[in-house]
Scaffold this motif. Sequence first.
Motif, PDB file in Angstrom:
ATOM      1  N   UNK A 111       0.829  -1.209   0.000  1.00 52.09           N
ATOM      2  CA  UNK A 111       0.000   0.000   0.000  1.00 52.09           C
ATOM      3  C   UNK A 111       0.862   1.257   0.000  1.00 52.09           C
ATOM      4  N   UNK A 112       1.967   1.207   0.735  1.00 52.06           N
ATOM      5  CA  UNK A 112       2.866   2.357   0.748  1.00 52.06           C
ATOM      6  C   UNK A 112       3.485   2.568  -0.628  1.00 52.06           C
ATOM      7  N   UNK A 113       3.895   1.460  -1.276  1.00 51.53           N
ATOM      8  CA  UNK A 113       4.510   1.567  -2.595  1.00 51.53           C
ATOM      9  C   UNK A 113       3.559   2.112  -3.639  1.00 51.53           C
ATOM     10  N   UNK A 114       2.321   1.646  -3.623  1.00 46.90           N
ATOM     11  CA  UNK A 114       1.349   2.144  -4.590  1.00 46.90           C
ATOM     12  C   UNK A 114       1.031   3.609  -4.302  1.00 46.90           C
ATOM     13  N   UNK A 115       0.929   3.962  -3.026  1.00 44.52           N
ATOM     14  CA  UNK A 115       0.638   5.343  -2.664  1.00 44.52           C
ATOM     15  C   UNK A 115       1.729   6.305  -3.094  1.00 44.52           C
ATOM     16  N   UNK A 116       2.970   5.857  -3.053  1.00 46.10           N
ATOM     17  CA  UNK A 116       4.066   6.723  -3.491  1.00 46.10           C
ATOM     18  C   UNK A 116       4.014   6.979  -4.986  1.00 46.10           C
ATOM     19  N   UNK A 117       3.532   6.002  -5.753  1.00 43.57           N
ATOM     20  CA  UNK A 117       3.437   6.158  -7.206  1.00 43.57           C
ATOM     21  C   UNK A 117       2.185   6.931  -7.617  1.00 43.57           C
ATOM     22  N   UNK A 118       1.114   6.741  -6.857  1.00 41.37           N
ATOM     23  CA  UNK A 118      -0.170   7.338  -7.231  1.00 41.37           C
ATOM     24  C   UNK A 118      -0.765   8.031  -6.002  1.00 41.37           C
ATOM     25  N   UNK A 119      -0.225   9.169  -5.693  1.00 41.97           N
ATOM     26  CA  UNK A 119      -0.603   9.865  -4.459  1.00 41.97           C
ATOM     27  C   UNK A 119      -2.044  10.356  -4.476  1.00 41.97           C
ATOM     28  N   UNK A 120      -2.643  10.496  -5.665  1.00 44.31           N
ATOM     29  CA  UNK A 120      -4.009  11.017  -5.763  1.00 44.31           C
ATOM     30  C   UNK A 120      -5.064   9.921  -5.770  1.00 44.31           C
ATOM     31  N   UNK A 121      -4.654   8.674  -5.540  1.00 43.86           N
ATOM     32  CA  UNK A 121      -5.604   7.568  -5.464  1.00 43.86           C
ATOM     33  C   UNK A 121      -5.828   7.216  -3.994  1.00 43.86           C
ATOM     34  N   UNK A 122      -7.087   7.261  -3.578  1.00 49.97           N
ATOM     35  CA  UNK A 122      -7.433   6.919  -2.193  1.00 49.97           C
ATOM     36  C   UNK A 122      -7.923   5.476  -2.152  1.00 49.97           C
ATOM     37  N   UNK A 123      -7.364   4.685  -1.238  1.00 50.13           N
ATOM     38  CA  UNK A 123      -7.717   3.269  -1.145  1.00 50.13           C
ATOM     39  C   UNK A 123      -8.396   3.006   0.196  1.00 50.13           C
ATOM     40  N   UNK A 124      -9.616   2.535   0.120  1.00 46.13           N
ATOM     41  CA  UNK A 124     -10.332   2.087   1.321  1.00 46.13           C
ATOM     42  C   UNK A 124     -10.249   0.569   1.381  1.00 46.13           C
ATOM     43  N   UNK A 125      -9.824   0.032   2.507  1.00 47.42           N
ATOM     44  CA  UNK A 125      -9.633  -1.408   2.652  1.00 47.42           C
ATOM     45  C   UNK A 125     -10.722  -1.981   3.553  1.00 47.42           C
ATOM     46  N   UNK A 126     -11.373  -3.036   3.069  1.00 45.72           N
ATOM     47  CA  UNK A 126     -12.385  -3.759   3.844  1.00 45.72           C
ATOM     48  C   UNK A 126     -11.823  -5.139   4.175  1.00 45.72           C
ATOM     49  N   UNK A 127     -11.629  -5.418   5.455  1.00 46.11           N
ATOM     50  CA  UNK A 127     -11.093  -6.720   5.894  1.00 46.11           C
ATOM     51  C   UNK A 127     -12.245  -7.667   6.197  1.00 46.11           C
ATOM     52  N   UNK A 128     -12.244  -8.815   5.536  1.00 44.00           N
ATOM     53  CA  UNK A 128     -13.270  -9.820   5.769  1.00 44.00           C
ATOM     54  C   UNK A 128     -12.820 -11.119   5.117  1.00 44.00           C
TER      55      UNK A 128
END
Length: 285
Positions: A111-128
């Motif tokens: 998640x950190x790696x993707x965020x560094x490449x695409x800072x304008x993409x917000x990721x909401x994670x659902x654990x189930x």
Amino acid sequence: MHVLDILLLRSFVAVSRTGSVSVAARQVGRTQSAVSMQMRRLEAIAGQPLLRRTGTGVELTAAGDRLLIHAERILNAHDDALSLLPGSGLRGAITFGCPEDYLTAFFPGLLQGFGERHADVEIEVVCAPTVELKPLLQRRRLDLALVSLPGEETGEHVIRRESFVWVGSEAEPGILNREVIPLALSAPDTLDHLAARTAMDQAGRAYRIAFASNSLAGLLAVTRSGQAISVVTRSAVPPDLFELEDPLPALPEIGISLAYASNRPSAIVRAFGDFVENHLRNISD
């Protein structure tokens, strides 16, 4: 002539996925009253109700279901086109589903790696667990999810294989000497629960379900207490717990795959899915 504004459609899709105007408002960065007003405007354009209130939030009417199909296509085409423009980059929001043990094992760095490449993409994670993620995908409450597959399944859609293992608080926990071994397992319809019970039944080992929960943290807490043994994927074994073998029966492998809510995911969903798949394929065992 009516015009379907992109912002109206984006809020509408968020409301349909979350089943809540207030939650959707947080996702799209607007106030609840602003999103409610957007939904009224959209219903005025449609000339009929698109949402109905329930005891727990809102759900789509038949007209809303029909509009949702077109709204997602329009947004996907819009986001794809925008991503091709010079300097635009990827932007938007993704709702991603993932079992808790996979999230613990694989995703902090990802998640950190993707965020560094695409800072304008917000990721909401659902654990189930997978059994809960699949209905969420079908209802389009998620964009994509990592799901578990029985070990016998093969094909390109299996991006990684993991082994289930027994874990305990000690290398040779005393509870293995009991006549009836206490187990801490997740819900009865999950693959790890089924694998554990099947293995114990086939080996003729007596056991009881001492603790049942879909919370990985809860299962591991009971395991740490020494009151039961549990089952996790090998990559998710915490450093303070021990992988157990004899005299316990061997456990099977499972496959890990990416499942998408749409056959035509948007550019940002495809980019994130590709990133996840490459990351999992390249992790050494």
